[in-house]
Design a protein around this motif. Sequence first.
Motif, PDB file in Angstrom:
ATOM      1  N   GLU A 107       0.904  -1.162   0.131  1.00 34.26           N
ATOM      2  CA  GLU A 107       0.010  -0.131  -0.091  1.00 34.26           C
ATOM      3  C   GLU A 107       0.819   1.315   0.150  1.00 34.26           C
ATOM      4  OE1 GLU A 107      -2.395   3.168   2.082  1.00 34.26           O
ATOM      5  OE2 GLU A 107      -0.670   1.965   3.034  1.00 34.26           O
ATOM      6  N   PHE A 108       2.141   1.275   0.829  1.00 32.40           N
ATOM      7  CA  PHE A 108       2.773   2.440   0.879  1.00 32.40           C
ATOM      8  C   PHE A 108       3.767   2.472  -0.562  1.00 32.40           C
ATOM      9  CE2 PHE A 108       7.554   3.422   1.146  1.00 32.40           C
ATOM     10  CZ  PHE A 108       7.336   4.828   1.391  1.00 32.40           C
ATOM     11  N   LEU A 109       3.904   1.546  -1.285  1.00 34.24           N
ATOM     12  CA  LEU A 109       4.542   1.672  -2.509  1.00 34.24           C
ATOM     13  C   LEU A 109       3.399   2.183  -3.651  1.00 34.24           C
ATOM     14  CD1 LEU A 109       6.807  -1.580  -2.554  1.00 34.24           C
ATOM     15  CD2 LEU A 109       7.636   0.774  -2.587  1.00 34.24           C
ATOM     16  N   GLN A 110       2.472   1.464  -3.594  1.00 33.86           N
ATOM     17  CA  GLN A 110       1.313   2.111  -4.502  1.00 33.86           C
ATOM     18  C   GLN A 110       1.077   3.666  -4.506  1.00 33.86           C
ATOM     19  OE1 GLN A 110      -1.518  -0.670  -3.590  1.00 33.86           O
ATOM     20  NE2 GLN A 110      -1.094  -2.189  -5.143  1.00 33.86           N
ATOM     21  N   GLY A 111       0.940   4.013  -3.199  1.00 36.79           N
ATOM     22  CA  GLY A 111       0.857   5.612  -2.698  1.00 36.79           C
ATOM     23  C   GLY A 111       2.027   6.328  -3.391  1.00 36.79           C
ATOM     24  N   ALA A 112       3.138   5.823  -3.110  1.00 33.80           N
ATOM     25  CA  ALA A 112       4.483   6.636  -3.549  1.00 33.80           C
ATOM     26  C   ALA A 112       4.369   6.415  -5.080  1.00 33.80           C
ATOM     27  CB  ALA A 112       5.511   5.754  -3.056  1.00 33.80           C
ATOM     28  N   ILE A 113       3.899   5.513  -5.664  1.00 33.01           N
ATOM     29  CA  ILE A 113       3.932   5.351  -7.242  1.00 33.01           C
ATOM     30  C   ILE A 113       3.010   6.585  -7.621  1.00 33.01           C
ATOM     31  CG2 ILE A 113       2.972   4.101  -9.154  1.00 33.01           C
ATOM     32  CD1 ILE A 113       3.940   1.634  -7.513  1.00 33.01           C
ATOM     33  N   THR A 114       2.016   6.681  -7.055  1.00 31.48           N
ATOM     34  CA  THR A 114       0.780   7.658  -7.565  1.00 31.48           C
ATOM     35  C   THR A 114       1.555   9.158  -7.364  1.00 31.48           C
ATOM     36  OG1 THR A 114      -0.820   6.384  -6.602  1.00 31.48           O
ATOM     37  CG2 THR A 114      -1.373   8.558  -6.846  1.00 31.48           C
ATOM     38  N   VAL A 115       2.310   9.374  -6.280  1.00 34.25           N
ATOM     39  CA  VAL A 115       2.754  10.704  -5.923  1.00 34.25           C
ATOM     40  C   VAL A 115       3.937  10.853  -6.951  1.00 34.25           C
ATOM     41  CG1 VAL A 115       4.384  11.967  -4.254  1.00 34.25           C
ATOM     42  CG2 VAL A 115       2.293  10.608  -3.360  1.00 34.25           C
ATOM     43  N   VAL A 116       4.841  10.013  -7.311  1.00 32.28           N
ATOM     44  CA  VAL A 116       5.910  10.164  -8.365  1.00 32.28           C
ATOM     45  C   VAL A 116       5.193  10.633  -9.600  1.00 32.28           C
ATOM     46  CG1 VAL A 116       7.980   8.973  -9.543  1.00 32.28           C
ATOM     47  CG2 VAL A 116       7.363   8.929  -7.112  1.00 32.28           C
ATOM     48  N   THR A 117       4.369   9.388 -10.004  1.00 37.62           N
ATOM     49  CA  THR A 117       3.795   9.819 -11.476  1.00 37.62           C
ATOM     50  C   THR A 117       2.964  11.195 -11.484  1.00 37.62           C
ATOM     51  OG1 THR A 117       1.906   8.456 -10.738  1.00 37.62           O
ATOM     52  CG2 THR A 117       3.546   7.325 -11.909  1.00 37.62           C
ATOM     53  N   SER A 118       2.430  11.663 -10.520  1.00 38.43           N
ATOM     54  CA  SER A 118       1.662  12.679 -10.555  1.00 38.43           C
ATOM     55  C   SER A 118       2.531  14.174 -10.250  1.00 38.43           C
ATOM     56  CB  SER A 118       0.468  12.781  -9.517  1.00 38.43           C
ATOM     57  OG  SER A 118       1.062  12.603  -8.300  1.00 38.43           O
ATOM     58  N   GLY A 119       3.775  13.900 -10.081  1.00 35.82           N
ATOM     59  CA  GLY A 119       4.667  14.982  -9.785  1.00 35.82           C
ATOM     60  C   GLY A 119       4.692  15.616  -8.505  1.00 35.82           C
ATOM     61  N   GLY A 120       4.096  14.830  -7.550  1.00 36.97           N
ATOM     62  CA  GLY A 120       3.971  15.401  -6.303  1.00 36.97           C
ATOM     63  C   GLY A 120       5.258  15.325  -5.520  1.00 36.97           C
ATOM     64  N   GLU A 121       5.230  16.007  -4.035  1.00 38.17           N
ATOM     65  CA  GLU A 121       6.472  15.669  -3.370  1.00 38.17           C
ATOM     66  C   GLU A 121       6.287  14.585  -2.431  1.00 38.17           C
ATOM     67  OE1 GLU A 121       7.103  19.436  -1.284  1.00 38.17           O
ATOM     68  OE2 GLU A 121       7.594  20.444  -3.124  1.00 38.17           O
TER      69      GLU A 121
END
Length: 307
Positions: free
Chosen positions: A204-218
């Motif tokens: 779940e942590f990695l999936q959230g991190a993937i979403t943040v990275v792909t959306s250009g967030g911090e």
Amino acid sequence: MTNSYFVYAYSLFGKHFKQRKDKYYNLRMDLLKNRMNLGYDMYLSGALLTAILSTVLILLLFNLILFIFGVPDLPGSRLMIPAWMGWLVPYKLLIIQFFGSLLTIAFCMAVIYKTFVFYPSIMASNRKRNIEQILPYAINYMTAMSGAGVLPVELFRSLALNKIYGEVSTEARYLVRDMEVLGKDLVTAMKNLAQTTPSPMMQEFLQGAITVVTSGGELEPYFKIKTEQYIVENRQRQKEFLETLGLLGETYVTAFVAGPLFLIIVISIMSIMGGAQTVFLYLLIYAIVPIGSIMFLVVISTLTPEE
């Protein structure tokens, strides 16, 4: 030495298991989650060879014990043997050897082979518990690194090299391997790790991190939120574990301390009065109490989180 053993076993039985790939899908996933670096067909070949060798040794030991000590000469009435089977008594050693050997082969082969089959699943569960125990602190470390301006790729590489975080560092090393050896980008490597990690929390942590990275967030604010969330969940799990441990302690005292003492006293008195056989007392002292205590130790060891 271990690899050579599995390679030799694969040369003997590999074709048999290779044709049954779909049947062992769960085992393949458990091997991946356990990071055993062995193909399912090679692993099962080693399991089958080990089962065969172990069964042969146990069978030799069984027949050696019969050869040295023989068969106890018990009265037929005690064994409840019908009169028409009396002619078999002179051949009882051969009969016990034959049927005992068959039962030994069937039992040992099944138990040893099935133990190998279930072992990766058990170890994957242990890894899951260890990962979730240390993951909040690993994410806190990543938060500090991210706040210092470290790039995500270097962040995971630093985590992979920091062995203080145990199994989380092991997972990070596989992510770094995908990037440096297999040439995958960070997002693809995180997706692969999310699919093979034994921990739903890390997934779940990695999936959230993937979403943040792909959306250009911090990543730093995301890491802070996850750190606080997982620390609260970790404290809740520890509280539940202590309550479960207290319940198990009360159960052990009742079932294997107070209960056996009461039964020992009752059976001893009845035995003195001629109303009970001492075999029940021996069974209680030398079998039920030790086996029950060992089972409780195994259960507590399984439930206890690693430090």
